[in-house]
Design an enzyme around this catalytic site. Structure first.
Site, PDB file in Angstrom:
ATOM      1  N   ARG A   1       0.823  -1.213   0.000  1.00  0.00           N
ATOM      2  CA  ARG A   1       0.000   0.000   0.000  1.00  0.00           C
ATOM      3  C   ARG A   1       0.860   1.267   0.000  1.00  0.00           C
ATOM      4  NH1 ARG A   1      -5.172  -1.381   3.933  1.00  0.00           N
ATOM      5  NH2 ARG A   1      -6.446  -2.260   2.251  1.00  0.00           N
TER       6      ARG A   1
ATOM      7  N   LYS B   1     -17.043 -18.110   3.789  1.00  0.00           N
ATOM      8  CA  LYS B   1     -18.495 -18.111   3.983  1.00  0.00           C
ATOM      9  C   LYS B   1     -19.288 -17.452   2.869  1.00  0.00           C
ATOM     10  CE  LYS B   1     -19.016 -18.253   8.928  1.00  0.00           C
ATOM     11  NZ  LYS B   1     -19.343 -17.425  10.088  1.00  0.00           N
TER      12      LYS B   1
ATOM     13  N   GLY C   1      -7.505  -9.131   0.769  1.00  0.00           N
ATOM     14  CA  GLY C   1      -6.338  -9.546   1.553  1.00  0.00           C
ATOM     15  C   GLY C   1      -5.799 -10.936   1.241  1.00  0.00           C
TER      16      GLY C   1
ATOM     17  N   GLY D   1     -12.158  -4.387   1.674  1.00  0.00           N
ATOM     18  CA  GLY D   1     -13.587  -4.083   1.816  1.00  0.00           C
ATOM     19  C   GLY D   1     -14.110  -3.159   0.725  1.00  0.00           C
TER      20      GLY D   1
HETATM   21  C1  3PG Z   1      -8.778  -2.082   4.842  1.00  0.00           C
HETATM   22  O1  3PG Z   1      -7.709  -2.594   5.225  1.00  0.00           O
HETATM   23  O2  3PG Z   1      -9.691  -2.742   4.309  1.00  0.00           O
HETATM   24  C2  3PG Z   1      -8.916  -0.596   4.931  1.00  0.00           C
HETATM   25  O3  3PG Z   1      -7.727   0.000   5.331  1.00  0.00           O
HETATM   26  C3  3PG Z   1     -10.070  -0.206   5.810  1.00  0.00           C
HETATM   27  O4  3PG Z   1      -9.839  -0.545   7.137  1.00  0.00           O
HETATM   28  P1  3PG Z   1     -11.065  -0.667   8.159  1.00  0.00           P
HETATM   29  O5  3PG Z   1     -11.849  -1.881   7.749  1.00  0.00           O
HETATM   30  O6  3PG Z   1     -10.458  -0.792   9.533  1.00  0.00           O
HETATM   31  O7  3PG Z   1     -11.908   0.575   8.010  1.00  0.00           O
END
Ligand code: 3PG
Length: 391
Positions: free
Chosen positions: A34, A192, A345, A368
């Site tokens: 990142r 899931k 991830g 996310g």
């Molecule tokens: C992530 O790693 O998906 C983003 O940095 C957002 O982090 P968060 O889910 O803690 O808001």
């Protein structure tokens, strides 16, 4: 959007919201992807002679309290090494705007230490906005959060524009989703169905083949009438899985079902792997991967695809004996002539493990936010930039 490259930044105070939420272990950054992806925006602003303030969150600390464990200091070290100069971490920026030379870059301490950050507090957003002449939203990975540093600040800053990374991420997603080259294949893995249901539903409307993997696939296997033994399976979602399969078949698309699987008796690093036909899974078996025949079939589907969207491994690839499916899928994506887009991830971990980083057309830095985009949701930070472009 207002473009960063269209603005004259010389001598201007520029506040960049990046997503430098990277994994840190024992005070050291363990994956700098990142940070690397954010460098072009930093370098552009520094070269243009701006006074650059970068802000980000790290982890999920309690608001209103400083905690050393969630400090951005390790990030500053890695960033400093990349820039070849020391990067200061400023803590008291809400009390006093940092003094900066033209072309200098500082890191503002973790925004989640500030009260009101998570709730998009307007006063906090105003304080952030007062720091700058130009606000640059570059944190695509956090664009799905309406928080003071991603959303409110952009509404109140004198000028708000999209950073280079955010613009690039949106371009890649649009290329894959708005007018995809056909056939379009999506591979959605993970444990899931429930956490990926909206993604599966959205993609089932769009793609020609929706490949499900990991624990998700077990629910679909059960829906197709196969035994899944003791595997992770959400029985309450079997009707939903059935309906999705029928809906896709009705429009000439499909959710391919595995013909063979790799099983074990328990979830363990040293558990022996046994390959079985999909109808032969025993009552005490747990499915941990797709089998070699299924993996080969998928590889052929991927090779013919015009567009490939990938989120999630198809098996428990952290254990090598259950990584064959994810490895075959990774290699097929690496060799595919179509446009490939990957995000999330676990997906990045697989990409690193099978060393295909340079062979995927675009790898998103988001988790996310990537999923919410696939779901067709409006990302609040993107909506803010769109609104500001109409000012
Ligand atoms: C992530 O790693 O998906 C983003 O940095 C957002 O982090 P968060 O889910 O803690 O808001």
């Amino acid at each position: 959007f207002i473009k960063l490259t269209d603005l004259d930044l010389a001598g201007k105070r520029v506040l960049i919201r990046s997503d430098l939420n990277v994994p840190v272990k024992n005070g050291k950054v363990t994956s700098d992807a990142r940070i690397t992806a954010s460098m072009p925006t930093f370098e552009h602003c520094m070269k243009a002679g701006a006074k650059v303030m970068v802000m980000s969150h790290l982890g999920r600390p309690e608001e209103g309290v400083f905690s050393e464990a969630d400090s951005l200091k390790p990030v500053a070290e890695t960033l400093g090494a990349k820039l070849g100069r020391e990067v200061r971490v400023v803590r008291d920026y809400l009390e006093q705007a940092p003094e900066l030379a033209d072309g200098e870059l500082v890191l503002l301490e973790n925004v989640r230490f500030n009260k009101g950050e998570g709730k998009d507090n307007a006063d906090l957003a105003k304080q952030y906005a007062a720091l700058c002449d130009v606000f640059v939203m570059d944190a695509f990975g956090t664009a799905h959060r309406a928080q003071a540093s991603t959303h409110g600040v952009g509404q109140q800053a004198p000028v708000a524009c999209a950073g280079l990374l955010l613009a690039e991420e949106l371009d890649a997603l649009q290329k894959a989703l708005a007018a995809p080259a056909r056939p379009m294949v999506a591979i959605v893995g993970g444990s899931k169905v429930s956490t990926k249901l909206t993604v599966l539903e959205a993609l089932s409307e769009k793609v020609d083949q929706l490949v499900v993997g990991g624990g998700i696939a077990n629910t679909f296997l059960a829906a197709a009438g196969y035994p899944v033994g003791k595997s992770l399976c959400e029985h309450d979602l079997i009707p939903t899985a059935k309906a999705l399969m029928e809906k896709m078949t009705a429009r000439g698309a499909s959710i391919p079902i595995a013909v063979d699987v790799v099983c074990g008796k328990k979830f363990d690093e040293n558990e022996p792997a046994v390959t079985k036909g999909v109808a032969d899974v025993a009552e005490d078996d747990m499915i941990f991967d797709i089998g070699p025949k299924s993996a080969q079939e998928l590889a052929e589907v991927i090779a013919k695809a015009g567009t490939i969207v990938w989120n999630g491994p198809v098996g428990v690839f952290e254990f090598d004996q259950f990584g064959g499916g994810t490895k075959t899928v990774s290699m097929a994506i690496a060799e595919a002539p179509g446009f490939s887009l990957a995000g999330g991830g676990d997906t990045i971990a697989a990409i690193q493990k099978y060393d295909i980083y340079d062979k995927v057309s675009y790898i998103s830095t988001a988790g996310g936010a990537f999923l919410e985009y696939l779901e067709g949701k409006t990302l609040p930070a993107v909506a803010m930039l769109e609104a500001r472009a109409k000012d």
